[in-house]
Design a protein around this motif. Structure first.
Motif, PDB file in Angstrom:
ATOM      1  N   SER A  96       0.778  -1.099   0.061  1.00 46.58           N
ATOM      2  CA  SER A  96      -0.044   0.006   0.006  1.00 46.58           C
ATOM      3  C   SER A  96       0.745   1.120   0.049  1.00 46.58           C
ATOM      4  N   LYS A  97       2.130   1.191   0.205  1.00 45.23           N
ATOM      5  CA  LYS A  97       2.876   2.263   0.369  1.00 45.23           C
ATOM      6  C   LYS A  97       3.939   2.474  -1.272  1.00 45.23           C
ATOM      7  N   PHE A  98       4.305   3.835  -1.207  1.00 48.01           N
ATOM      8  CA  PHE A  98       5.285   4.136  -2.319  1.00 48.01           C
ATOM      9  C   PHE A  98       6.347   4.029  -1.743  1.00 48.01           C
ATOM     10  N   GLY A  99       7.646   4.122  -2.717  1.00 52.03           N
ATOM     11  CA  GLY A  99       8.833   4.156  -2.419  1.00 52.03           C
ATOM     12  C   GLY A  99       9.595   3.075  -3.042  1.00 52.03           C
ATOM     13  N   VAL A 100      11.060   3.261  -3.175  1.00 48.65           N
ATOM     14  CA  VAL A 100      11.913   2.045  -3.770  1.00 48.65           C
ATOM     15  C   VAL A 100      11.997   1.187  -2.858  1.00 48.65           C
ATOM     16  N   SER A 101      12.495  -0.132  -3.255  1.00 49.98           N
ATOM     17  CA  SER A 101      12.693  -1.092  -2.106  1.00 49.98           C
ATOM     18  C   SER A 101      14.148  -0.826  -1.736  1.00 49.98           C
ATOM     19  N   PRO A 102      14.445  -1.167  -0.460  1.00 51.96           N
ATOM     20  CA  PRO A 102      15.645  -1.037  -0.172  1.00 51.96           C
ATOM     21  C   PRO A 102      16.979  -1.469  -0.910  1.00 51.96           C
ATOM     22  N   GLY A 103      16.749  -2.756  -1.628  1.00 43.70           N
ATOM     23  CA  GLY A 103      17.760  -3.325  -2.632  1.00 43.70           C
ATOM     24  C   GLY A 103      17.912  -2.626  -3.780  1.00 43.70           C
ATOM     25  N   ASP A 104      17.086  -1.737  -4.298  1.00 38.49           N
ATOM     26  CA  ASP A 104      17.081  -0.928  -5.601  1.00 38.49           C
ATOM     27  C   ASP A 104      17.471   0.444  -5.128  1.00 38.49           C
ATOM     28  N   CYS A 105      17.687   0.730  -3.685  1.00 39.91           N
ATOM     29  CA  CYS A 105      17.736   2.298  -3.749  1.00 39.91           C
ATOM     30  C   CYS A 105      19.089   2.797  -4.197  1.00 39.91           C
ATOM     31  N   GLU A 106      20.236   2.202  -3.941  1.00 39.64           N
ATOM     32  CA  GLU A 106      21.534   2.662  -4.203  1.00 39.64           C
ATOM     33  C   GLU A 106      21.606   3.165  -5.940  1.00 39.64           C
ATOM     34  N   GLN A 107      21.101   1.884  -6.525  1.00 39.54           N
ATOM     35  CA  GLN A 107      20.881   2.181  -8.196  1.00 39.54           C
ATOM     36  C   GLN A 107      20.200   3.431  -8.436  1.00 39.54           C
ATOM     37  N   LEU A 108      19.178   3.526  -8.006  1.00 39.11           N
ATOM     38  CA  LEU A 108      18.462   5.016  -8.301  1.00 39.11           C
ATOM     39  C   LEU A 108      19.102   5.988  -7.749  1.00 39.11           C
ATOM     40  N   ILE A 109      19.640   6.027  -6.890  1.00 36.62           N
ATOM     41  CA  ILE A 109      20.455   7.208  -6.311  1.00 36.62           C
ATOM     42  C   ILE A 109      21.598   7.611  -7.115  1.00 36.62           C
ATOM     43  N   ARG A 110      22.073   6.454  -7.768  1.00 35.25           N
ATOM     44  CA  ARG A 110      23.420   6.652  -8.680  1.00 35.25           C
ATOM     45  C   ARG A 110      22.735   7.467  -9.977  1.00 35.25           C
ATOM     46  N   GLN A 111      21.505   6.776 -10.321  1.00 42.03           N
ATOM     47  CA  GLN A 111      20.851   7.317 -11.583  1.00 42.03           C
ATOM     48  C   GLN A 111      20.568   8.826 -11.645  1.00 42.03           C
ATOM     49  N   ILE A 112      19.930   9.093 -10.205  1.00 39.48           N
ATOM     50  CA  ILE A 112      19.538  10.386 -10.089  1.00 39.48           C
ATOM     51  C   ILE A 112      20.535  11.507 -10.008  1.00 39.48           C
ATOM     52  N   SER A 113      21.450  10.981  -9.240  1.00 42.77           N
ATOM     53  CA  SER A 113      22.685  11.808  -8.985  1.00 42.77           C
ATOM     54  C   SER A 113      23.428  12.398 -10.103  1.00 42.77           C
ATOM     55  N   LEU A 114      23.044  11.954 -11.361  1.00 44.42           N
ATOM     56  CA  LEU A 114      23.682  12.545 -12.648  1.00 44.42           C
ATOM     57  C   LEU A 114      22.669  13.638 -13.290  1.00 44.42           C
ATOM     58  N   LEU A 115      21.487  13.921 -12.657  1.00 39.91           N
ATOM     59  CA  LEU A 115      20.586  14.750 -13.049  1.00 39.91           C
ATOM     60  C   LEU A 115      20.965  16.243 -12.796  1.00 39.91           C
ATOM     61  N   PRO A 116      20.902  17.225 -13.551  1.00 44.06           N
ATOM     62  CA  PRO A 116      21.132  18.296 -13.252  1.00 44.06           C
ATOM     63  C   PRO A 116      19.933  19.241 -12.684  1.00 44.06           C
ATOM     64  N   GLY A 117      20.185  20.031 -11.680  1.00 42.56           N
ATOM     65  CA  GLY A 117      18.951  20.688 -10.992  1.00 42.56           C
ATOM     66  C   GLY A 117      18.384  19.941  -9.817  1.00 42.56           C
ATOM     67  N   VAL A 118      18.752  18.699  -9.451  1.00 36.11           N
ATOM     68  CA  VAL A 118      18.388  18.214  -8.274  1.00 36.11           C
ATOM     69  C   VAL A 118      19.597  17.787  -7.213  1.00 36.11           C
ATOM     70  N   GLN A 119      19.106  17.688  -6.282  1.00 36.70           N
ATOM     71  CA  GLN A 119      20.447  17.477  -5.102  1.00 36.70           C
ATOM     72  C   GLN A 119      19.794  16.489  -4.276  1.00 36.70           C
ATOM     73  N   ILE A 120      20.360  15.051  -4.268  1.00 43.71           N
ATOM     74  CA  ILE A 120      19.969  14.375  -3.158  1.00 43.71           C
ATOM     75  C   ILE A 120      20.634  14.648  -1.830  1.00 43.71           C
ATOM     76  N   ARG A 121      19.504  14.888  -0.683  1.00 43.85           N
ATOM     77  CA  ARG A 121      20.069  15.234   0.348  1.00 43.85           C
ATOM     78  C   ARG A 121      19.887  14.078   1.617  1.00 43.85           C
ATOM     79  N   GLY A 122      19.250  12.874   0.940  1.00 42.94           N
ATOM     80  CA  GLY A 122      18.968  11.686   2.185  1.00 42.94           C
ATOM     81  C   GLY A 122      17.853  10.899   1.723  1.00 42.94           C
ATOM     82  N   LEU A 123      17.127  10.183   2.813  1.00 40.94           N
ATOM     83  CA  LEU A 123      16.269   9.138   2.566  1.00 40.94           C
ATOM     84  C   LEU A 123      15.276   9.415   3.569  1.00 40.94           C
TER      85      LEU A 123
END
Length: 229
Positions: free
Chosen positions: A128-155
């Motif tokens: 019933s909840k949104f969110g990435v699975s813990p196992g996929d979290c690092e991969q998603l972070i690595r993909q998003i970290s390449l985008l301009p205009g966004v800054q990942i600050r945590g979880l």
């Protein structure tokens, strides 16, 4: 009521915080469904961080309230609504897909800004909840970290609804471990200085386990009113 509730919540946060974090855990007052008058009252007693679940409520309240309020988007965010809040919110807590992050990147660049975001993790694997699975979290972070205009600050996570907050301790421990694991990877454009977890029923346990931000609504404003008008 709001003044007394804020005093109690703040006191409980300080009591739960480890010595090095006492006075440093940020309280986000979750003002969804609450009228402007209730937010004004909390503001009067020093609260500047307010969390909303719906884009429409942020847009409506933004113009009616002081501009030094920091609005937090804590609910599920649809890609087609990003443009309405990109210049209004201080932090988006609920990013759980590359496509959403790409939309945030696009709209942030239009405004010439860098949008701080948190990655939402479904730590308890609830359907019933949104969110990435813990196992996929690092991969998603690595993909998003390449985008301009966004800054990942945590979880961020929304733990299961429980009567006894102690039942969520295992999930908060797991979130803290995931947070530390990703921090140690030293990924470019990933700062990992915010762990957002804990709500009215379990925020003390969350603070004990390392929360930097807690999101408390009912504990401050009382029960929510979902009636129209």
């Amino acid at each position: 009521m709001i003044q007394e509730n804020l005093r109690l919540v703040t006191q409980k946060i300080d009591e739960a915080a480890p010595p090095e974090k006492r006075g440093k855990v940020k309280l986000i007052a979750v003002s969804k469904t609450k009228p402007v008058s209730a937010i004004e009252e909390a503001y009067l007693y020093g609260i500047r961080d307010f969390g909303e679940n719906k884009v429409q409520e942020i847009v409506e309240k933004f113009d009616l309230l002081p501009k030094d309020i920091r609005w937090h988007m804590i609910g599920h965010l649809q890609r087609n609504k990003v443009k309405y809040i990109i210049d209004k919110v201080a932090l988006i807590h609920s990013v759980d897909s590359l496509r959403l992050a790409e939309e945030i990147s696009k709209e942030a660049q239009k405004k010439g800004k860098v949008m701080p975001i948190l990655i939402e993790v479904n730590i308890a694997h609830e359907d019933s909840k949104f969110g990435v699975s813990p196992g996929d979290c690092e991969q998603l972070i690595r993909q998003i970290s390449l985008l301009p205009g966004v800054q990942i600050r945590g979880l961020m996570t929304v733990a299961p609804f429980v009567e006894n907050g102690e039942e969520n301790r295992e999930y908060f421990k797991a979130m803290k471990q995931l947070y530390v694991d990703i921090m140690t990877k030293n990924i470019d454009n990933v700062y990992m200085d915010i762990l957002s977890m804990g709500m009215t029923g379990d925020y003390q346990v969350a603070v004990e386990e390392g929360a930097d931000y807690v999101r408390v609504g009912t504990g401050i404003f009382g029960e929510r009113n979902y009636q129209p008008g």
